[in-house]
Design a protein around this motif. Structure first.
Motif, PDB file in Angstrom:
ATOM      1  N   UNK A   1      29.472  15.569  36.689  1.00  0.00           N
ATOM      2  CA  UNK A   1      30.791  14.933  36.555  1.00  0.00           C
ATOM      3  C   UNK A   1      31.471  14.734  37.908  1.00  0.00           C
ATOM      4  N   UNK A   2      30.767  15.047  38.988  1.00  0.00           N
ATOM      5  CA  UNK A   2      31.391  15.029  40.313  1.00  0.00           C
ATOM      6  C   UNK A   2      31.067  13.751  41.059  1.00  0.00           C
ATOM      7  N   UNK A   3      32.101  13.103  41.579  1.00  0.00           N
ATOM      8  CA  UNK A   3      31.920  11.921  42.411  1.00  0.00           C
ATOM      9  C   UNK A   3      31.502  12.381  43.803  1.00  0.00           C
ATOM     10  N   UNK A   4      30.263  12.062  44.182  1.00  0.00           N
ATOM     11  CA  UNK A   4      29.732  12.521  45.471  1.00  0.00           C
ATOM     12  C   UNK A   4      29.605  11.371  46.470  1.00  0.00           C
TER      13      UNK A   4
ATOM     14  N   UNK B   1      22.456  11.848  37.031  1.00  0.00           N
ATOM     15  CA  UNK B   1      22.867  11.070  38.199  1.00  0.00           C
ATOM     16  C   UNK B   1      23.266   9.687  37.709  1.00  0.00           C
ATOM     17  N   UNK B   2      24.395   9.197  38.201  1.00  0.00           N
ATOM     18  CA  UNK B   2      24.852   7.872  37.775  1.00  0.00           C
ATOM     19  C   UNK B   2      25.258   7.038  38.993  1.00  0.00           C
ATOM     20  N   UNK B   3      24.752   5.808  39.024  1.00  0.00           N
ATOM     21  CA  UNK B   3      25.175   4.811  40.007  1.00  0.00           C
ATOM     22  C   UNK B   3      26.019   3.767  39.281  1.00  0.00           C
ATOM     23  N   UNK B   4      27.184   3.487  39.807  1.00  0.00           N
ATOM     24  CA  UNK B   4      28.072   2.483  39.222  1.00  0.00           C
ATOM     25  C   UNK B   4      28.369   1.398  40.257  1.00  0.00           C
ATOM     26  N   UNK B   5      27.691   0.264  40.123  1.00  0.00           N
ATOM     27  CA  UNK B   5      27.912  -0.859  41.024  1.00  0.00           C
ATOM     28  C   UNK B   5      27.684  -0.526  42.484  1.00  0.00           C
ATOM     29  N   UNK B   6      26.614   0.191  42.770  1.00  0.00           N
ATOM     30  CA  UNK B   6      26.377   0.692  44.125  1.00  0.00           C
ATOM     31  C   UNK B   6      25.633  -0.339  44.978  1.00  0.00           C
TER      32      UNK B   6
ATOM     33  N   UNK C   1      26.206  18.293  48.701  1.00  0.00           N
ATOM     34  CA  UNK C   1      25.619  17.838  47.436  1.00  0.00           C
ATOM     35  C   UNK C   1      24.551  18.847  47.027  1.00  0.00           C
ATOM     36  N   UNK C   2      24.525  19.188  45.767  1.00  0.00           N
ATOM     37  CA  UNK C   2      23.576  20.192  45.278  1.00  0.00           C
ATOM     38  C   UNK C   2      22.246  19.525  44.937  1.00  0.00           C
ATOM     39  N   UNK C   3      21.566  19.019  45.988  1.00  0.00           N
ATOM     40  CA  UNK C   3      20.272  18.369  45.807  1.00  0.00           C
ATOM     41  C   UNK C   3      19.296  18.917  46.833  1.00  0.00           C
TER      42      UNK C   3
ATOM     43  N   UNK D   1      21.407   9.137  47.031  1.00  0.00           N
ATOM     44  CA  UNK D   1      21.605  10.306  46.163  1.00  0.00           C
ATOM     45  C   UNK D   1      21.685  11.569  47.009  1.00  0.00           C
ATOM     46  N   UNK D   2      20.815  11.631  48.020  1.00  0.00           N
ATOM     47  CA  UNK D   2      20.757  12.824  48.869  1.00  0.00           C
ATOM     48  C   UNK D   2      21.945  12.937  49.807  1.00  0.00           C
ATOM     49  N   UNK D   3      22.646  11.822  50.056  1.00  0.00           N
ATOM     50  CA  UNK D   3      23.726  11.839  51.026  1.00  0.00           C
ATOM     51  C   UNK D   3      23.258  11.573  52.439  1.00  0.00           C
ATOM     52  N   UNK D   4      22.002  11.127  52.584  1.00  0.00           N
ATOM     53  CA  UNK D   4      21.469  10.782  53.900  1.00  0.00           C
ATOM     54  C   UNK D   4      21.862   9.357  54.293  1.00  0.00           C
ATOM     55  N   UNK D   5      22.263   8.566  53.311  1.00  0.00           N
ATOM     56  CA  UNK D   5      22.875   7.260  53.534  1.00  0.00           C
ATOM     57  C   UNK D   5      24.129   7.198  52.673  1.00  0.00           C
ATOM     58  N   UNK D   6      25.167   6.560  53.172  1.00  0.00           N
ATOM     59  CA  UNK D   6      26.401   6.422  52.415  1.00  0.00           C
ATOM     60  C   UNK D   6      26.484   5.036  51.783  1.00  0.00           C
ATOM     61  N   UNK D   7      26.898   4.980  50.523  1.00  0.00           N
ATOM     62  CA  UNK D   7      27.035   3.701  49.825  1.00  0.00           C
ATOM     63  C   UNK D   7      28.106   2.853  50.503  1.00  0.00           C
ATOM     64  N   UNK D   8      27.858   1.553  50.587  1.00  0.00           N
ATOM     65  CA  UNK D   8      28.856   0.628  51.127  1.00  0.00           C
ATOM     66  C   UNK D   8      29.935   0.324  50.104  1.00  0.00           C
ATOM     67  N   UNK D   9      29.556   0.346  48.817  1.00  0.00           N
ATOM     68  CA  UNK D   9      30.517   0.140  47.734  1.00  0.00           C
ATOM     69  C   UNK D   9      29.962   0.754  46.466  1.00  0.00           C
ATOM     70  N   UNK D  10      30.839   0.941  45.467  1.00  0.00           N
ATOM     71  CA  UNK D  10      30.426   1.554  44.208  1.00  0.00           C
ATOM     72  C   UNK D  10      30.599   3.062  44.214  1.00  0.00           C
ATOM     73  N   UNK D  11      30.175   3.688  43.112  1.00  0.00           N
ATOM     74  CA  UNK D  11      30.330   5.145  42.957  1.00  0.00           C
ATOM     75  C   UNK D  11      28.998   5.787  42.610  1.00  0.00           C
TER      76      UNK D  11
END
Length: 358
Positions: free
Chosen positions: A74-77, A13-18, A85-87, A59-69
């Motif tokens: 390898x999948x941008x979720x 799992x990777x957070x980029x400037x989230x 999401x496979x979690x 990560x779970x998709x229960x909240x959406x990031x305001x910015x970042x990736x």
């Protein structure tokens, strides 16, 4: 990394400037970068309101990031809903259906995922065996202990074979003995199956016990990332030192530095320890309660304000010109009496220098 075999399904799992902002100006997570390696158990640790649960929910998709990736494998979720999401997530409350048997509870998610009834049943039975509940399939949740109910919740998540398994304060509803047992169960399952796990807790001991790596969070940001031992032995600042394992913070003066070693002084008592790049001048000494030595011939003068017997050890509150510290001693047979004046010094290893900043 250990010799744990990583599951073929496990993904990093990777957070980029989230960042996550609620409303116009409530910053819950502030521009964090984070990399969770496949097959590792990483704990998000911090006080209430620090952003750890919001990070997990993103990560779970229960909240959406305001910015970042956010990437899983390898999948941008970042913009994908939770269903795509496979979690799998294990919540603080077990969320078991009381009218369903243990087996039916574990099969529930599989049925929604399109598995045939027989395959779902076989997977559920395997999942129960993995968490040590073989033979419990016909029982109702009300017939199980709290620890057993939490294991059913873990089995229900495991059978979906997610790329990432998420835990949100999973032990908070259990008593102390069960917490210890279930956290050992979770750690053993994670290692045996090579799962990627992100785990949220505010309990420092729990985090130290289960984690490959700990992410300490403060004020919506990451304060420090490291292995349990690295964070305990070498905190970056006062917050991490105090939050991980309860450190005493004592003002000191670095009187000299020779190579990588510094000599500090507190009320004419001197002690040598790693300088950690700090120059001579004011600093802060972080000392674990077990690294405070009492009753010797040298050290700083202190008075015993409190003395508490807790079975396997004595706990003392010591007061002096330096302030007040908390110390523990294994000697329960000849404890110090309240009001005793003694000399307090430090163990050769353990005390850590920190910059003299809040």
């Amino acid at each position: 990394m250990s010799d744990t075999v990583i599951s073929s399904k496990a993904a990093p799992v990777r957070f980029e400037g989230v960042s996550k902002v609620f409303g116009k100006d409530v910053i819950a997570v502030d521009n964090i970068d984070l990399h969770v390696q496949a097959g590792r158990l990483v704990t998000l640790l911090g006080p209430s309101g620090c952003g750890k649960t919001t990070t997990l929910r993103m990560i779970a998709g229960l909240e959406m990031a305001s910015s970042g990736r956010i990437l899983i494998g390898d999948r941008d979720v970042t913009r994908l809903p939770a269903t795509d999401r496979d979690v799998s997530m294990v919540f603080q409350s077990y969320a078991l259906f009381p009218h369903m048997s243990v087996l039916e509870n574990v099969m529930y998610g599989l049925a929604f995922s399109g598995f045939a009834k027989e395959e779902a049943r076989n997977r559920a039975l395997t999942g129960l065996e993995l968490v040590g509940l073989k033979g419990f399939d016909t029982r109702l949740p009300s017939e199980l202990s709290g620890g057993q109910q939490q294991r059913v919740a873990v089995a229900r998540a495991l059978v979906l074979e997610p790329q990432v398994l998420l835990f949100d304060e999973p032990l908070s509803n259990l008593d102390a003995k069960l917490r210890r047992q279930v956290r050992e169960d979770i750690r053993a399952i994670q290692q045996d199956l090579g799962l990627t796990v992100v785990y949220v807790t505010h309990d420092q001991e729990e985090a130290l016990a289960v984690s490959d790596e700990i992410v300490v969070m403060r004020n919506a940001a990451i304060a420090q990332i490291g292995t349990p031992r690295a964070l305990y032995d070498a905190p970056n600042d006062r917050f991490v030192a105090d939050f991980i394992g309860e450190a005493n913070l004592i003002a000191c003066e670095i009187v000299s530095v020779a190579g990588e070693l510094a000599t500090i002084e507190i009320e004419n008592y001197q002690h040598t320890l790693p300088a950690r790049g700090l120059p001579p001048g004011p600093a802060t000494l972080a000392v674990r309660p077990s690294r405070i030595l009492t009753g010797g011939a040298t050290g700083v003068e202190a008075t015993v304000d409190k003395a508490t017997y807790v079975g396997v050890r004595m706990e003392y509150t010591l007061t002096g010109a330096f302030g007040q510290v908390f110390a523990v001693e294994d000697n329960v047979d000849t404890p110090f009496e309240i009001g005793t004046t003694l000399r307090m010094s430090f163990a050769e290893k353990g005390p850590v220098l920190l910059p003299n900043a809040p």
